[in-house]
Design a protein around this motif. Sequence first.
Motif: not given
Length: 456
Positions: A99-107, A150-157
């Motif tokens: 799931y983490r790799q599906q998201l365009d997000i900085k960690v 990680v499961f709480r992450l959504r596209d808006e983050h």
Amino acid sequence: MKNMSLEKIAQACGGVYHGSEEMKQSIVESITTDSRQAAKGCLFVAIPGERVDGHDFIPSVFEKGALAVLSEKELANPAGPYIQVASSLEAVKGIAEYYRQQLDIKVVGITGSVGKTSTKEVIASVLAQKYNVLKTLGNFNNELGLPLTVFRLRDEHQIAVLEMGISHFGEMHRLAKVARPDICVITNIGQCHLEFLKDRDGILRAKTEIFDFLKEDGCIILNGDDDKLDTIEEVKGIKPIFFGVEGQRPVYADEIESLGLSGIACTIHADGESIRVTVPIPGGHMVLNALAATAVGRALGLTMQEIKAGIEALEPVGGRFHIINHGDIQIIDDCYNANPVSMKASLDVLRDAKGRKVAILGDMGELGENEEQMHAEVGYHAAKNKIDLLICTGKISSHMAEAAMANGGCGEVLQVPTMEALLTCLPSLIQSGDTVLVKASHFMHFEKVVKKLQEI
């Protein structure tokens, strides 16, 4: 949840899907291990525990509208589809990594022996001035807690600020595999988990496993005042950014002024710019936390004014140096966890408090073969700071009390053997105008002490 169909989830965790073909493409809306939080469209992960087996709640979560469940057992006539796995805990990590790799997000990944949570809070507060930030809640920083975050992450983050805690070799490697950090922050290398990691060099090796899955264009931010971290010159061709108050680091602070229990003020310098900041939580360690947040903020494009606003908007977390004004006494609720470094830092802050200074301290865990000596050092530090009343509870904390009495300095030292005895005698020990520090490792359950103080 993006690209989280039951079919994809089964593939990600190596599970076997049981259910109708048409349901395979159904998208999971949330993932939980808590049956009480089960809701329509969720995936419920059944985890067998020492006291409670999550599999017992499978019928009830389907009644609440769960889309599917993940189970270690073969289910007879389930009310919906399920994915069968060998280990639910291992499956959760595989799903979270996917799931983490599906998201365009900085960690931003944060680890260290001391100050992970407070540093995470400052960093999140700073980054929230510009970005939509999700941060680790509570103590969700281990091999189950991190995936659930990680499961709480959504596209808006836009940014995730993830706390990563370990006690054994290999754990950080597995956490980093899930988190895939863009920025790695290490607060310090202290004396935690010595029972398993043996010495500070072992702790350094274990903590720096966070670099194993650092992005190629990533950033490393380290406490340059820490003698172990200061030895790191380069990782994967990336040179660390150091922060500190000793010497001219790329990010540093000076003109430090204690404001007592109201906080601490300092001037922060970075990239040729300076800001005067008041950190609203007391303690010299908070300056280092603010510097870490400054370095992260600059790496992610924040202005110094945005960083100042974020630092000064910081709010305390319960159990983490949370100051409670109860009638005419002040309670410093720092009971979530403890180690020798954080114990001494808290005693340093208590030293500057008004009124009679009372420290209620308990055992520190996972310190290995030198645990008696380390408890004694805390007792000596309490004596050095001239604490008016030192109350020690727990089997190993007797060494704190003995050292404090042997070295003098404390007005009075009491060794109370059990929690029950402590709660019974507390009302007779606390006086009007006292400032009371409550601190011990989490297993001591000193939140009961804080609650009792609030009833006095």
